[in-house]
Design a protein around this motif. Structure first.
Motif, PDB file in Angstrom:
ATOM      1  N   TYR A  89      -9.634  36.638 -29.134  1.00 41.38           N
ATOM      2  CA  TYR A  89     -10.357  35.760 -30.044  1.00 41.38           C
ATOM      3  C   TYR A  89     -11.040  36.512 -31.179  1.00 41.38           C
ATOM      4  N   VAL A 118     -15.549  27.289 -22.906  1.00 47.13           N
ATOM      5  CA  VAL A 118     -15.136  26.768 -24.203  1.00 47.13           C
ATOM      6  C   VAL A 118     -14.172  25.621 -23.924  1.00 47.13           C
ATOM      7  N   TYR A 122     -12.311  29.471 -20.823  1.00 49.85           N
ATOM      8  CA  TYR A 122     -13.458  30.378 -20.795  1.00 49.85           C
ATOM      9  C   TYR A 122     -13.302  31.432 -21.879  1.00 49.85           C
ATOM     10  N   GLN A 123     -14.434  31.847 -22.416  1.00 48.60           N
ATOM     11  CA  GLN A 123     -14.466  32.991 -23.315  1.00 48.60           C
ATOM     12  C   GLN A 123     -15.289  34.079 -22.653  1.00 48.60           C
ATOM     13  N   THR A 125     -17.008  37.861 -23.186  1.00 48.63           N
ATOM     14  CA  THR A 125     -17.467  38.845 -24.158  1.00 48.63           C
ATOM     15  C   THR A 125     -17.527  40.171 -23.424  1.00 48.63           C
ATOM     16  N   LEU A 145     -13.976  39.632 -27.828  1.00 47.30           N
ATOM     17  CA  LEU A 145     -14.015  38.252 -27.350  1.00 47.30           C
ATOM     18  C   LEU A 145     -12.611  37.844 -26.939  1.00 47.30           C
ATOM     19  N   TYR A 146     -12.489  37.371 -25.707  1.00 49.11           N
ATOM     20  CA  TYR A 146     -11.177  37.004 -25.164  1.00 49.11           C
ATOM     21  C   TYR A 146     -11.276  35.617 -24.541  1.00 49.11           C
ATOM     22  N   ARG A 147     -10.235  34.823 -24.758  1.00 51.21           N
ATOM     23  CA  ARG A 147     -10.231  33.472 -24.192  1.00 51.21           C
ATOM     24  C   ARG A 147      -9.077  33.320 -23.220  1.00 51.21           C
ATOM     25  N   TYR A 149      -7.141  30.235 -20.885  1.00 44.77           N
ATOM     26  CA  TYR A 149      -6.946  28.803 -20.722  1.00 44.77           C
ATOM     27  C   TYR A 149      -6.059  28.543 -19.501  1.00 44.77           C
TER      28      TYR A 149
END
Length: 150
Positions: A89, A118, A122-123, A125, A145-147, A149
């Motif tokens: 992200y 999110v 999830y995000q 940090t 920042l990584y998301r 799903y």
């Protein structure tokens, strides 16, 4: 060592030290390919003979090349099962405290600072540090920042 968790355990990951990756050697071939990809052929990166007499005593990797190693390092540190999509992200903060001379070995250490829900996932940090073997300062200090799903 890889931390493997299920998607539904992501919320509990905050504060987790994911440890260190294995070391990787930064090669002149990598630096040259990165220079071609980014059109950054500054002599401190791609001219070993001239760089030997330059400010670092050797050619150095581009800072963004060193930062990009976070991508393969991630596969060594964290695996999340049960996700359909993983997204890089972005970055909140990046610094390059020390240059990486060609031939140096680097590794990454990471700590999950925060986990937030999110829309649809999830995000996380992550405070990540790319270290130079034997170096007094790290090569990269970044907050990624990584998301994830489901």
């Amino acid at each position: 060592m890889t931390t493997t968790i299920a998607y539904d355990q992501l919320a509990d990951l905050a504060g987790t030290d994911l440890g260190h990756t294995e070391y990787r050697t930064v090669t002149q071939d990598q630096v040259n390919l990165f220079a071609d990809a980014t059109d950054d052929h500054q002599w401190i990166h791609v001219d070993p003979a001239r760089a030997k007499d330059g400010p670092f005593g050797a050619p150095i990797a581009h800072g963004f090349l060193t930062l990009s190693l976070a991508v393969p390092f991630w596969t060594e540190l964290l695996e999340v099962k049960g996700v359909s999509t993983k997204v890089n992200y972005g970055l909140d903060k990046v610094r390059f405290p020390a240059p990486v001379k060609v031939g140096s070995r680097v590794r990454m250490q990471a700590v999950v600072a925060e986990v937030a829900e999110v829309r649809g996932g999830y995000q996380i940090t992550v405070d990540q540090t790319i270290e130079i073997e034997g170096g007094a300062k790290p090569a990269v200090v970044a907050r990624g920042l990584y998301r994830f799903y489901a």
